[in-house]
Scaffold this motif. Structure first.
Motif, mmCIF file in Angstrom:
data_model
loop_
_atom_site.group_PDB
_atom_site.id
_atom_site.type_symbol
_atom_site.label_atom_id
_atom_site.label_comp_id
_atom_site.label_asym_id
_atom_site.label_seq_id
_atom_site.Cartn_x
_atom_site.Cartn_y
_atom_site.Cartn_z
ATOM 1 N N GLY A 48 33.114 36.317 21.812
ATOM 2 C CA GLY A 48 32.189 35.939 22.878
ATOM 3 C C GLY A 48 32.097 36.967 23.984
ATOM 4 O O GLY A 48 31.123 36.962 24.750
ATOM 5 N N ILE A 49 33.091 37.856 24.090
ATOM 6 C CA ILE A 49 33.049 38.893 25.130
ATOM 7 C C ILE A 49 31.858 39.816 24.906
ATOM 8 O O ILE A 49 31.143 40.163 25.848
ATOM 9 C CB ILE A 49 34.369 39.694 25.135
ATOM 10 C CG1 ILE A 49 35.552 38.770 25.431
ATOM 11 C CG2 ILE A 49 34.307 40.818 26.163
ATOM 12 C CD1 ILE A 49 36.905 39.449 25.327
ATOM 13 N N PHE A 200 25.107 41.980 40.098
ATOM 14 C CA PHE A 200 25.557 42.178 38.720
ATOM 15 C C PHE A 200 26.815 41.355 38.443
ATOM 16 O O PHE A 200 26.949 40.733 37.381
ATOM 17 C CB PHE A 200 25.825 43.654 38.465
ATOM 18 C CG PHE A 200 26.272 43.958 37.063
ATOM 19 C CD1 PHE A 200 25.396 43.813 36.002
ATOM 20 C CD2 PHE A 200 27.562 44.378 36.799
ATOM 21 C CE1 PHE A 200 25.802 44.087 34.696
ATOM 22 C CE2 PHE A 200 27.974 44.653 35.512
ATOM 23 C CZ PHE A 200 27.096 44.508 34.456
ATOM 24 N N VAL A 201 27.733 41.321 39.408
ATOM 25 C CA VAL A 201 28.938 40.501 39.271
ATOM 26 C C VAL A 201 28.555 39.030 39.167
ATOM 27 O O VAL A 201 29.114 38.277 38.349
ATOM 28 C CB VAL A 201 29.880 40.734 40.467
ATOM 29 C CG1 VAL A 201 31.085 39.793 40.394
ATOM 30 C CG2 VAL A 201 30.364 42.179 40.501
ATOM 31 N N TYR A 243 36.871 35.818 32.269
ATOM 32 C CA TYR A 243 35.845 35.982 33.294
ATOM 33 C C TYR A 243 36.409 36.651 34.544
ATOM 34 O O TYR A 243 35.765 37.522 35.151
ATOM 35 C CB TYR A 243 35.229 34.633 33.652
ATOM 36 C CG TYR A 243 34.153 34.189 32.700
ATOM 37 C CD1 TYR A 243 32.931 34.844 32.650
ATOM 38 C CD2 TYR A 243 34.355 33.118 31.841
ATOM 39 C CE1 TYR A 243 31.942 34.444 31.767
ATOM 40 C CE2 TYR A 243 33.377 32.704 30.960
ATOM 41 C CZ TYR A 243 32.167 33.377 30.925
ATOM 42 O OH TYR A 243 31.192 32.982 30.041
ATOM 43 N N LEU A 244 37.618 36.256 34.943
ATOM 44 C CA LEU A 244 38.242 36.871 36.117
ATOM 45 C C LEU A 244 38.492 38.358 35.891
ATOM 46 O O LEU A 244 38.304 39.177 36.802
ATOM 47 C CB LEU A 244 39.557 36.160 36.449
ATOM 48 C CG LEU A 244 39.454 34.853 37.231
ATOM 49 C CD1 LEU A 244 40.814 34.167 37.311
ATOM 50 C CD2 LEU A 244 38.907 35.107 38.633
ATOM 51 N N SER A 245 38.914 38.713 34.688
ATOM 52 C CA SER A 245 39.165 40.127 34.390
ATOM 53 C C SER A 245 37.893 40.952 34.561
ATOM 54 O O SER A 245 37.926 42.056 35.123
ATOM 55 C CB SER A 245 39.702 40.283 32.965
ATOM 56 O OG SER A 245 40.926 39.596 32.812
ATOM 57 N N MET A 246 36.761 40.408 34.091
ATOM 58 C CA MET A 246 35.502 41.140 34.201
ATOM 59 C C MET A 246 34.983 41.180 35.631
ATOM 60 O O MET A 246 34.609 42.236 36.149
ATOM 61 C CB MET A 246 34.454 40.518 33.266
ATOM 62 C CG MET A 246 34.739 40.720 31.787
ATOM 63 S SD MET A 246 33.397 40.150 30.703
ATOM 64 C CE MET A 246 33.554 38.380 30.894
ATOM 65 N N LEU A 250 34.811 44.427 38.262
ATOM 66 C CA LEU A 250 33.528 44.857 38.802
ATOM 67 C C LEU A 250 33.515 44.789 40.325
ATOM 68 O O LEU A 250 32.944 45.664 40.985
ATOM 69 C CB LEU A 250 32.406 43.990 38.229
ATOM 70 C CG LEU A 250 32.104 44.186 36.737
ATOM 71 C CD1 LEU A 250 31.147 43.117 36.236
ATOM 72 C CD2 LEU A 250 31.520 45.570 36.489
ATOM 73 N N SER A 251 34.153 43.765 40.895
ATOM 74 C CA SER A 251 34.207 43.644 42.354
ATOM 75 C C SER A 251 34.973 44.801 42.979
ATOM 76 O O SER A 251 34.576 45.330 44.028
ATOM 77 C CB SER A 251 34.860 42.319 42.747
ATOM 78 O OG SER A 251 34.109 41.220 42.305
#
Length: 266
Positions: A48-49, A200-201, A243-246, A250-251
């Motif tokens: 799913g990633i 985008f985040v 989701y937190l990792s992505m 990005l943040s």
């Protein structure tokens, strides 16, 4: 007695919230690699990633292009373009993303298929609604939704450019297009990069809504896996970790970008 200041260390200058996030990331990574249950869940959700990133990247690129066109129309001298673009922005921003996702998937997509079949009549080609994949329906919905917000970001950036520079460019003989391409847009882009990156985040997170259409993203695979194994706690821990990792990565990149831009503008 002479006071000798301590030499600063890497931890003295690092924010505590960042250390806490790093600790959570290490614990999550350790759980996935050391615990057999979490490892199995991660392997089940890893497919799913790719879908999540694909939907986000394509939708955001399309929304950025469409948002730029809408922003140009909003700043146009022609009233019809300004009014039409403003109408588009106000309507789209007033509809929740999930509602618009359903509308595009089950109302807009069949209407587009009917229109396509009408155009393809001379070629004896017929398209069915089933051929319009739900992934592309989700991408279309996210593109339209986010283009309204991105258009406002572009508009703010364009209007932040000093009008005197635009007048000077016209005085030098530059056309409106060259003035926009060489003077207005480069300066506006520098101002809007941080909020554009923040959008985008946000899209990475909102891409989880496409699971409502059955798109096999991280959330949908987590929903299917947890309903079959009843490991809801462990499964959604992994979903949240992914989701937190992505989003946090990005943040942090956005913060670095903002710092570089501030240093460059000094």
């Amino acid at each position: 007695m002479t006071y000798i200041p301590r030499k600063p260390t890497i931890f003295s200058n690092t924010p505590w919230w960042l250390l806490a996030i790093a600790l959570l990331f290490v614990l999550g990574l350790w759980a996935i690699t050391a615990d057999g249950t979490y490892s199995k869940i991660f392997r089940a959700l890893s497919g799913g990633i790719v879908t999540t990133l694909w939907v986000t990247l394509v939708a955001f690129a399309s929304a950025t292009l469409l948002g730029l066109l809408v922003a140009i129309a909003r700043t146009s001298r022609h009233r019809v373009l300004r009014e039409a673009a403003t109408f588009y922005v106000e309507i789209i921003r007033g509809i929740p993303v999930l509602v618009f996702l359903f509308y595009v998937a089950f109302v807009g997509a069949p209407a587009l298929v009917v229109a396509a079949n009408w155009l393809l009549q001379p070629f004896d080609t017929v398209i069915t609604v089933r051929q319009f994949d739900f992934v592309w329906r989700a991408i279309l919905a996210l593109t339209v939704c986010y283009s309204a917000f991105i258009a406002e970001i572009f508009r703010a950036g364009i209007e932040s450019v000093d009008h005197g520079q635009i007048e000077a460019a016209h005085a030098l003989g530059l056309s409106r297009w060259k003035c926009f391409r060489l003077v207005t847009f480069p300066q506006a882009l520098r101002n809007i990069l941080p909020p554009l990156a923040n959008d985008f985040v946000s899209m990475v997170k909102d891409s989880a809504l496409v699971s409502a259409l059955g798109v096999q993203d991280i959330t949908q695979l987590g929903k299917v896996y947890s309903s079959g194994t009843f490991l809801f706690f462990e499964t959604y821990n992994v979903v949240a970790f992914l989701y937190l990792s992505m989003t946090i990565s990005l943040s942090l990149l956005v913060r670095l970008l903002e710092r570089r831009l501030r240093e460059k503008n000094r």
